[in-house]
Design an enzyme around this catalytic site. Structure first.
Site, mmCIF file in Angstrom:
data_model
loop_
_atom_site.group_PDB
_atom_site.id
_atom_site.type_symbol
_atom_site.label_atom_id
_atom_site.label_comp_id
_atom_site.label_asym_id
_atom_site.label_seq_id
_atom_site.Cartn_x
_atom_site.Cartn_y
_atom_site.Cartn_z
ATOM 1 N N ASP A 75 -1.053 -1.472 -5.077
ATOM 2 C CA ASP A 75 -0.749 0.073 -4.920
ATOM 3 C C ASP A 75 -1.984 0.833 -5.057
ATOM 4 O O ASP A 75 -2.830 0.569 -6.184
ATOM 5 C CB ASP A 75 0.448 0.490 -5.810
ATOM 6 C CG ASP A 75 0.642 1.875 -5.459
ATOM 7 O OD1 ASP A 75 0.339 2.784 -5.219
ATOM 8 O OD2 ASP A 75 2.209 1.737 -5.124
ATOM 9 N N THR A 114 12.379 1.744 7.892
ATOM 10 C CA THR A 114 13.515 2.933 7.656
ATOM 11 C C THR A 114 14.379 3.125 9.052
ATOM 12 O O THR A 114 13.925 2.717 10.046
ATOM 13 C CB THR A 114 12.791 4.321 7.575
ATOM 14 O OG1 THR A 114 13.573 5.363 7.919
ATOM 15 C CG2 THR A 114 11.647 4.507 8.722
ATOM 16 N N ASP A 115 15.545 3.745 8.811
ATOM 17 C CA ASP A 115 16.553 4.219 9.843
ATOM 18 C C ASP A 115 15.959 4.984 11.047
ATOM 19 O O ASP A 115 16.385 5.234 12.223
ATOM 20 C CB ASP A 115 17.903 4.483 9.413
ATOM 21 C CG ASP A 115 17.968 5.736 8.815
ATOM 22 O OD1 ASP A 115 16.850 6.219 8.419
ATOM 23 O OD2 ASP A 115 18.920 6.227 8.396
ATOM 24 N N GLU A 116 14.919 5.828 10.537
ATOM 25 C CA GLU A 116 14.503 6.743 11.464
ATOM 26 C C GLU A 116 13.783 6.418 12.748
ATOM 27 O O GLU A 116 13.334 7.012 13.366
ATOM 28 C CB GLU A 116 13.352 7.549 10.454
ATOM 29 C CG GLU A 116 13.992 8.052 9.435
ATOM 30 C CD GLU A 116 13.331 9.327 8.640
ATOM 31 O OE1 GLU A 116 12.481 10.090 9.132
ATOM 32 O OE2 GLU A 116 13.559 9.470 7.394
ATOM 33 N N TYR A 171 5.852 10.438 11.363
ATOM 34 C CA TYR A 171 6.240 9.157 10.361
ATOM 35 C C TYR A 171 7.055 8.331 11.209
ATOM 36 O O TYR A 171 6.596 7.093 10.742
ATOM 37 C CB TYR A 171 7.203 10.085 9.062
ATOM 38 C CG TYR A 171 7.950 8.751 8.236
ATOM 39 C CD1 TYR A 171 7.139 7.998 7.614
ATOM 40 C CD2 TYR A 171 9.317 9.037 8.394
ATOM 41 C CE1 TYR A 171 7.794 7.013 6.802
ATOM 42 C CE2 TYR A 171 10.008 7.908 7.520
ATOM 43 C CZ TYR A 171 9.075 6.975 6.533
ATOM 44 O OH TYR A 171 10.045 6.328 5.908
ATOM 45 N N LYS A 203 5.909 3.949 11.353
ATOM 46 C CA LYS A 203 6.836 3.061 10.888
ATOM 47 C C LYS A 203 7.353 2.222 12.068
ATOM 48 O O LYS A 203 7.328 0.849 11.853
ATOM 49 C CB LYS A 203 8.146 3.550 10.175
ATOM 50 C CG LYS A 203 7.873 4.275 8.848
ATOM 51 C CD LYS A 203 7.254 3.406 7.694
ATOM 52 C CE LYS A 203 8.208 2.237 7.171
ATOM 53 N NZ LYS A 203 7.710 1.341 6.065
HETATM 54 P P1 NAD Z 1 6.700 6.605 -1.768
HETATM 55 O O1 NAD Z 1 5.999 7.546 -1.022
HETATM 56 O O2 NAD Z 1 7.515 7.023 -3.146
HETATM 57 O O3 NAD Z 1 5.819 5.690 -2.435
HETATM 58 C C1 NAD Z 1 4.877 4.874 -1.660
HETATM 59 C C2 NAD Z 1 3.758 3.930 -2.500
HETATM 60 O O4 NAD Z 1 2.910 3.540 -1.480
HETATM 61 C C3 NAD Z 1 3.151 4.831 -3.626
HETATM 62 O O5 NAD Z 1 3.117 4.073 -4.581
HETATM 63 C C4 NAD Z 1 1.830 4.888 -3.065
HETATM 64 O O6 NAD Z 1 0.772 5.044 -4.184
HETATM 65 C C5 NAD Z 1 1.618 3.661 -2.133
HETATM 66 N N1 NAD Z 1 0.500 3.412 -1.206
HETATM 67 C C6 NAD Z 1 0.304 4.612 -0.157
HETATM 68 N N2 NAD Z 1 -0.540 4.556 0.516
HETATM 69 C C7 NAD Z 1 -1.037 3.113 0.089
HETATM 70 C C8 NAD Z 1 -2.217 2.369 0.418
HETATM 71 N N3 NAD Z 1 -3.130 2.614 1.360
HETATM 72 N N4 NAD Z 1 -2.585 1.228 -0.262
HETATM 73 C C9 NAD Z 1 -1.778 0.825 -1.265
HETATM 74 N N5 NAD Z 1 -0.680 1.705 -1.649
HETATM 75 C C10 NAD Z 1 -0.275 2.849 -1.036
HETATM 76 O O7 NAD Z 1 7.701 5.779 -0.882
HETATM 77 P P2 NAD Z 1 9.184 5.530 -0.893
HETATM 78 O O8 NAD Z 1 9.969 6.588 -0.841
HETATM 79 O O9 NAD Z 1 9.421 4.589 -2.377
HETATM 80 O O10 NAD Z 1 9.326 4.308 0.226
HETATM 81 C C11 NAD Z 1 8.912 2.938 0.239
HETATM 82 C C12 NAD Z 1 8.992 2.567 1.609
HETATM 83 O O11 NAD Z 1 10.398 2.420 1.785
HETATM 84 C C13 NAD Z 1 8.357 3.079 2.591
HETATM 85 O O12 NAD Z 1 7.773 1.882 3.535
HETATM 86 C C14 NAD Z 1 9.142 3.775 3.495
HETATM 87 O O13 NAD Z 1 8.866 3.989 4.934
HETATM 88 C C15 NAD Z 1 10.533 3.096 3.055
HETATM 89 N N6 NAD Z 1 11.906 3.810 3.186
HETATM 90 C C16 NAD Z 1 11.770 4.905 2.439
HETATM 91 C C17 NAD Z 1 13.135 5.436 2.358
HETATM 92 C C18 NAD Z 1 13.420 6.663 1.356
HETATM 93 O O14 NAD Z 1 14.261 7.454 1.606
HETATM 94 N N7 NAD Z 1 12.365 7.239 0.687
HETATM 95 C C19 NAD Z 1 14.072 5.151 3.262
HETATM 96 C C20 NAD Z 1 14.079 4.092 4.173
HETATM 97 C C21 NAD Z 1 12.875 3.205 3.947
HETATM 98 P P1 TYD Z 2 13.750 14.556 3.358
HETATM 99 O O1 TYD Z 2 14.243 14.377 1.697
HETATM 100 O O2 TYD Z 2 12.668 15.191 3.550
HETATM 101 O O3 TYD Z 2 14.130 13.246 3.818
HETATM 102 P P2 TYD Z 2 13.994 12.743 5.695
HETATM 103 O O4 TYD Z 2 13.503 13.761 6.500
HETATM 104 O O5 TYD Z 2 13.357 11.349 5.668
HETATM 105 O O6 TYD Z 2 15.309 12.518 6.135
HETATM 106 O O7 TYD Z 2 14.904 15.492 3.849
HETATM 107 C C1 TYD Z 2 16.337 15.033 4.020
HETATM 108 C C2 TYD Z 2 16.743 16.216 4.895
HETATM 109 O O8 TYD Z 2 16.876 17.462 4.081
HETATM 110 C C3 TYD Z 2 16.327 16.577 6.214
HETATM 111 O O9 TYD Z 2 17.188 16.833 7.092
HETATM 112 C C4 TYD Z 2 15.177 17.620 5.937
HETATM 113 C C5 TYD Z 2 16.132 18.451 5.008
HETATM 114 N N1 TYD Z 2 15.220 19.254 3.861
HETATM 115 C C6 TYD Z 2 15.489 20.634 3.626
HETATM 116 O O10 TYD Z 2 16.505 21.255 4.310
HETATM 117 N N2 TYD Z 2 14.702 21.352 2.606
HETATM 118 C C7 TYD Z 2 13.730 20.660 1.963
HETATM 119 O O11 TYD Z 2 13.165 21.257 1.347
HETATM 120 C C8 TYD Z 2 13.522 19.181 2.441
HETATM 121 C C9 TYD Z 2 12.332 18.866 1.782
HETATM 122 C C10 TYD Z 2 14.326 18.686 3.377
#
Ligand code: NAD
Ligand code: TYD
Length: 352
Positions: A36, A133-135, A158, A162
């Site tokens: 990381d 991600t589902d996005e 984003y 992905k």
């Molecule tokens: P996060 O932003 O909390 O964490 C990302 C981590 O990656 C951090 O620890 C950061 O330091 C590290 N990182 C970033 N750039 C880096 C680099 N260049 N080299 C090494 N490390 C680096 O993200 P998250 O929410 O834990 O998501 C993790 C994964 O899951 C991502 O790939 C994201 O696309 C995917 N994902 C997230 C969600 C969600 O709801 N959070 C849902 C579906 C998929």
């Molecule tokens: P987010 O947590 O940023 O996840 P994602 O955009 O990846 O789904 O946002 C979740 C939903 O909430 C999204 O529809 C955007 C909305 N949102 C707000 O309404 N207010 C906020 O301050 C944020 C960060 C997100």
């Protein structure tokens, strides 16, 4: 000698830290290498309970730096990679798309090349698991759900970055025979999530009596999965998924943002012993996100049927646990929301 060595990228982030914790404690015979860079989203405090475990190693490296990545692969000779490192916040991808291309696309390509070079065509027992991600599937109308065969249609920088990474991973499977697997998951929530994302941001603001910003009319729908359930799904797919396959992961928890926030307000009123309706008065509708996807919903029948995984918590149960965690980990939150976070918050929400 460890039974298996696994490199987890992004292990200091939100989901990554839950994955590392689960693997380190469930598989003491494995060696888990957390690679990381520690960007703003990576926090070593997330792993303070496992950092002294004998089967855990931390390597502060950047996945876009080919030389350092190769050195880690050559040094540890991993059997598996679970790749979570990414730039993960849609709003940041709107203000700074290039960083997302660099980390999510170039970083993934760098890791794929390192795995290919390290494994030199001897793929028996090896696996490269990419977390997506589902996005990537785009935005739904009121009906339907994403399946693994839904065509990709990413609409934010984003999700486009992905999607680019997912395509590269599949290309390395088809072209070079690299043993890969991909999962695409819906929105996660739970302990240790950085408070730029909706749920922890709202918890933090409600606790402090600050406005809770809801984009547009709050009618956008997301499917929510408790992060520990996602970590269990990742363990399942890593060990039992089929090479070249994609697995959708979801929570059966579709909510419009406004309904989710109202539920959170009710929970917070109860936990903070405030009069009913106190937190709801903080809800503030603000300018919508550019290109805001209306709805995500995920069909995870394949994962349930083939590998027997399903979510363990309903959203309300998971939210209760999440609120409890944030309210009893104020120090974590204070460290996280200091300095650079304040600057980000001002830029993102002032004059909105
Ligand atoms: P996060 O932003 O909390 O964490 C990302 C981590 O990656 C951090 O620890 C950061 O330091 C590290 N990182 C970033 N750039 C880096 C680099 N260049 N080299 C090494 N490390 C680096 O993200 P998250 O929410 O834990 O998501 C993790 C994964 O899951 C991502 O790939 C994201 O696309 C995917 N994902 C997230 C969600 C969600 O709801 N959070 C849902 C579906 C998929
Ligand atoms: P987010 O947590 O940023 O996840 P994602 O955009 O990846 O789904 O946002 C979740 C939903 O909430 C999204 O529809 C955007 C909305 N949102 C707000 O309404 N207010 C906020 O301050 C944020 C960060 C997100």
């Amino acid at each position: 000698m460890a039974d298996k060595t696994i490199i987890v990228t992004g292990g200091a982030g939100f989901i990554g830290s839950h994955v590392v914790r689960l693997l380190v404690s469930r598989y003491p015979e494995y060696r888990i290498i957390n690679l990381d860079k520690l960007t703003y989203a990576g926090n070593p405090e997330n792993l303070s309970d496992v950092e002294n475990k004998p089967n855990y190693v931390f390597e502060r490296k950047d996945i876009t730096d080919a030389e350092s990545v190769r050195a880690v692969f050559d040094g540890y000779l991993p059997d598996g990679v679970i790749h979570l490192a990414a730039e993960s916040h849609v709003d940041r991808s709107i203000s700074c798309p290039a960083e997302f291309v660099m980390t999510n696309v170039v970083g993934t390509a760098t890791l794929l090349d390192a795995a290919l070079a390290c494994w030199k065509g001897r793929f028996e027992g090896k696996r490269f698991y990419h977390i997506s991600t589902d996005e990537v599937y785009g935005s739904l109308g009121r009906e339907g759900r994403f399946t693994e065969t839904t065509p990709y249609s990413p609409r934010s920088p984003y999700s486009a970055s992905k999607a680019g990474a997912d395509h590269l991973v599949r290309a390395y499977f088809h072209t070079f025979g690299l043993p890969v697997v991909i999962s695409n998951c819906s929105n996660n929530y739970g302990p240790n999530q950085f408070p730029e994302k909706l749920i922890p941001l709202a918890i933090n603001n409600i606790r402090d009596g600050l406005p809770v910003p809801v984009y547009g009319k709050g009618e956008n729908v997301r499917d929510w999965l408790y992060v520990v359930d996602h970590a269990c799904a990742i363990d399942t797919v890593f060990h039992r998924g089929r090479n070249g396959e994609t697995y959708n992961i979801g929570g059966n928890g579709e909510y419009a943002n406004i309904d989710l926030i109202r539920m959170l307000c009710r929970i917070m009123d109860g936990k903070l012993q405030r009069a009913e309706g106190t937190s709801e008065r903080l809800i503030t509708f603000v300018k919508d996100r550019a290109g805001h996807d209306l709805r995500y919903a995920i069909d995870f029948t394949r994962l349930e049927r083939e590998l027997g995984w399903k979510p363990s918590l309903r959203l309300e149960e998971g939210l209760e646990k999440t609120v409890d965690w944030y309210l009893s980990n104020e120090q974590w939150l204070q460290h996280t929301v200091s300095g650079a976070y304040r600057q980000y918050y001002r830029e993102q929400y002032e004059n909105r």
